[in-house]
Motif scaffolding. Structure first.
Motif, PDB file in Angstrom:
ATOM      1  N   GLU A 108       0.829  -1.210   0.000  1.00 23.65           N
ATOM      2  CA  GLU A 108       0.000   0.000   0.000  1.00 23.65           C
ATOM      3  C   GLU A 108       0.858   1.251   0.000  1.00 23.65           C
ATOM      4  O   GLU A 108       0.570   2.208  -0.687  1.00 23.65           O
ATOM      5  CB  GLU A 108      -0.920  -0.044   1.228  1.00 23.65           C
ATOM      6  N   ARG A 109       1.914   1.240   0.810  1.00 23.98           N
ATOM      7  CA  ARG A 109       2.893   2.328   0.805  1.00 23.98           C
ATOM      8  C   ARG A 109       4.174   1.878   1.494  1.00 23.98           C
ATOM      9  O   ARG A 109       4.184   0.891   2.227  1.00 23.98           O
ATOM     10  CB  ARG A 109       2.334   3.599   1.444  1.00 23.98           C
ATOM     11  N   VAL A 110       5.234   2.640   1.244  1.00 29.04           N
ATOM     12  CA  VAL A 110       6.543   2.403   1.862  1.00 29.04           C
ATOM     13  C   VAL A 110       6.949   3.701   2.532  1.00 29.04           C
ATOM     14  O   VAL A 110       7.019   4.747   1.880  1.00 29.04           O
ATOM     15  CB  VAL A 110       7.600   1.978   0.822  1.00 29.04           C
ATOM     16  N   LEU A 111       7.221   3.660   3.836  1.00 28.32           N
ATOM     17  CA  LEU A 111       7.595   4.849   4.587  1.00 28.32           C
ATOM     18  C   LEU A 111       9.108   4.877   4.782  1.00 28.32           C
ATOM     19  O   LEU A 111       9.703   3.877   5.203  1.00 28.32           O
ATOM     20  CB  LEU A 111       6.894   4.868   5.944  1.00 28.32           C
ATOM     21  N   ILE A 138      15.803  10.098   2.498  1.00 30.74           N
ATOM     22  CA  ILE A 138      15.832   8.944   1.593  1.00 30.74           C
ATOM     23  C   ILE A 138      14.878   9.178   0.424  1.00 30.74           C
ATOM     24  O   ILE A 138      15.205   8.893  -0.740  1.00 30.74           O
ATOM     25  CB  ILE A 138      15.488   7.659   2.360  1.00 30.74           C
ATOM     26  N   LYS A 139      13.708   9.729   0.714  1.00 31.40           N
ATOM     27  CA  LYS A 139      12.770  10.071  -0.361  1.00 31.40           C
ATOM     28  C   LYS A 139      13.409  11.078  -1.315  1.00 31.40           C
ATOM     29  O   LYS A 139      13.292  10.960  -2.543  1.00 31.40           O
ATOM     30  CB  LYS A 139      11.482  10.641   0.241  1.00 31.40           C
ATOM     31  N   LYS A 140      14.095  12.058  -0.775  1.00 30.75           N
ATOM     32  CA  LYS A 140      14.776  13.064  -1.587  1.00 30.75           C
ATOM     33  C   LYS A 140      15.801  12.422  -2.511  1.00 30.75           C
ATOM     34  O   LYS A 140      15.890  12.757  -3.707  1.00 30.75           O
ATOM     35  CB  LYS A 140      15.452  14.086  -0.668  1.00 30.75           C
ATOM     36  N   TRP A 144       8.628  10.651   9.761  1.00 29.66           N
ATOM     37  CA  TRP A 144       9.630  10.839  10.798  1.00 29.66           C
ATOM     38  C   TRP A 144      10.313   9.511  11.130  1.00 29.66           C
ATOM     39  O   TRP A 144       9.699   8.440  11.062  1.00 29.66           O
ATOM     40  CB  TRP A 144       8.984  11.415  12.054  1.00 29.66           C
ATOM     41  N   GLY A 145      11.588   9.620  11.516  1.00 33.19           N
ATOM     42  CA  GLY A 145      12.347   8.414  11.809  1.00 33.19           C
ATOM     43  C   GLY A 145      12.705   7.693  10.527  1.00 33.19           C
ATOM     44  O   GLY A 145      13.009   8.312   9.510  1.00 33.19           O
ATOM     45  N   HIS A 146      12.711   6.384  10.560  1.00 31.09           N
ATOM     46  CA  HIS A 146      12.985   5.563   9.381  1.00 31.09           C
ATOM     47  C   HIS A 146      14.329   5.905   8.741  1.00 31.09           C
ATOM     48  O   HIS A 146      14.478   5.904   7.523  1.00 31.09           O
ATOM     49  CB  HIS A 146      11.842   5.700   8.358  1.00 31.09           C
ATOM     50  N   ASP A 147      15.302   6.214   9.602  1.00 28.68           N
ATOM     51  CA  ASP A 147      16.651   6.526   9.131  1.00 28.68           C
ATOM     52  C   ASP A 147      17.413   5.265   8.734  1.00 28.68           C
ATOM     53  O   ASP A 147      18.354   5.328   7.941  1.00 28.68           O
ATOM     54  CB  ASP A 147      17.467   7.203  10.246  1.00 28.68           C
ATOM     55  N   TYR A 148      17.031   4.139   9.330  1.00 30.56           N
ATOM     56  CA  TYR A 148      17.777   2.891   9.180  1.00 30.56           C
ATOM     57  C   TYR A 148      17.000   1.822   8.410  1.00 30.56           C
ATOM     58  O   TYR A 148      17.569   0.809   8.045  1.00 30.56           O
ATOM     59  CB  TYR A 148      18.092   2.305  10.564  1.00 30.56           C
ATOM     60  N   HIS A 149      15.723   2.036   8.221  1.00 22.83           N
ATOM     61  CA  HIS A 149      14.887   0.989   7.638  1.00 22.83           C
ATOM     62  C   HIS A 149      13.765   1.598   6.806  1.00 22.83           C
ATOM     63  O   HIS A 149      13.484   2.794   6.898  1.00 22.83           O
ATOM     64  CB  HIS A 149      14.289   0.104   8.741  1.00 22.83           C
ATOM     65  N   MET A 150      13.130   0.749   6.022  1.00 24.62           N
ATOM     66  CA  MET A 150      11.895   1.155   5.358  1.00 24.62           C
ATOM     67  C   MET A 150      10.745   0.381   6.001  1.00 24.62           C
ATOM     68  O   MET A 150      10.879  -0.783   6.373  1.00 24.62           O
ATOM     69  CB  MET A 150      11.944   0.895   3.848  1.00 24.62           C
TER      70      MET A 150
END
Length: 296
Positions: free
Chosen positions: A191-194, A199-201, A221-227
């Protein structure tokens, strides 16, 4: 058999009560903090598989465990007992993991938190991951050897975001990261990937060819290490409440700029500290979650 089922349900409630330092009974189930009740469950509810409620307000019946090892995946942080999911999520992870070596230089994936055995709110961490359709996939390739159980608790995921939070770290960002995230977003059940906005940039800047999959990749917010991969509600699942559709377009325009503003990166502390939110109680969850809790 009925007595055994009742004792199992009571044991679950008592475990939840013990976590609060008091004894509770089944008649007061609705007044219990849901995270205490579901955090006490060590095994899934032996019911037909159902994702019940919303991603951040629900529970999970008939959960399956992701095997801790596969040819192209390894589950991490096993002590948390969060490698459970709806059968659709287990099938996706196995399918996606098998795809990763063919689209990237990674031997496979490392899987972080999924859901608890009966879903529901967690004692620590996530607000979502409650209905068995969310999974954190580390942005760190699986090694070519099997981690020990101790390593799975201690090995850290790779930090992808630069210290200034404005972009990815060029020393760790690779074409394989793009390929792996793209493969997840292109799966029809996703449905989506956060991901972190940085990372999106980077994806907006570096993705080539067909970019339609970027629509599913959203900054958070967060999700610096994972998707954080989220599946859609299973087809015909009447108890599952879907999320609003993702906004049309790549999401690479002005809507991304706010994430890099001072307002977001360097917020001013409020004049008055906000009051802590009261815990979600069992009565706040869908009625069907009572069945999930009370199942033997």
């Amino acid at each position: 058999m009925r007595r055994r089922a009742g004792l199992a349900a009571l044991a679950l409630l008592l475990a939840a009560g013990a976590a609060q330092g008091q004894t509770q009974d089944a008649g007061r189930l609705d007044t219990l903090p849901a995270k205490q009740v579901f955090g006490a469950a060590k095994a899934p509810a032996p019911l037909q598989a159902r994702a019940i409620g919303f991603y951040s307000k629900g529970c999970l019946a008939g959960a399956q465990a992701l095997p801790v090892n596969g040819a192209t995946w390894q589950a991490m942080r096993l002590s948390r007992n969060r490698n459970w999911g709806h059968p659709n999520l287990i099938a996706f992870l196995e399918r996606f993991a098998a795809t990763v070596p063919s689209v990237s230089q990674w031997p496979g994936i490392l899987v972080g938190d999924m859901s608890q055995p009966r879903g529901g709110p967690m004692l620590t961490g996530h607000a979502s991951h409650q209905i068995g359709l969310d999974a954190d996939i580390w942005l760190t390739p699986m090694p070519k050897r099997e981690f020990t159980r101790d390593e799975r608790e201690k090995v850290a995921a790779t930090m992808i975001v630069r210290k200034d939070r404005l972009d990815v770290d060029a020393a760790v960002w690779t074409p394989s990261h793009i390929a792996v995230i793209k493969a997840a977003a292109q799966d029809p059940e996703v449905e989506r990937v956060l991901v972190n906005a940085a990372i999106k940039k980077a994806l907006c800047r570096d993705a080539k060819g067909d970019r339609s999959w970027l629509q599913k990749v959203r900054p958070y917010w967060g999700h610096d290490y994972h998707m954080h991969v989220r599946l859609s509600c299973p087809e015909g699942a009447k108890d599952c409440r879907p999320q609003d559709p993702v906004t049309p377009g790549e999401g690479c325009g002005p809507e991304l700029d706010w994430w890099f503003s001072d307002e977001n990166l360097h917020p001013k502390p409020p004049a008055t500290p906000p009051k802590p939110k009261p815990p979600m109680l069992m009565k706040d969850l869908p009625d069907a979650c009572r069945q999930v809790v009370l199942a033997p």
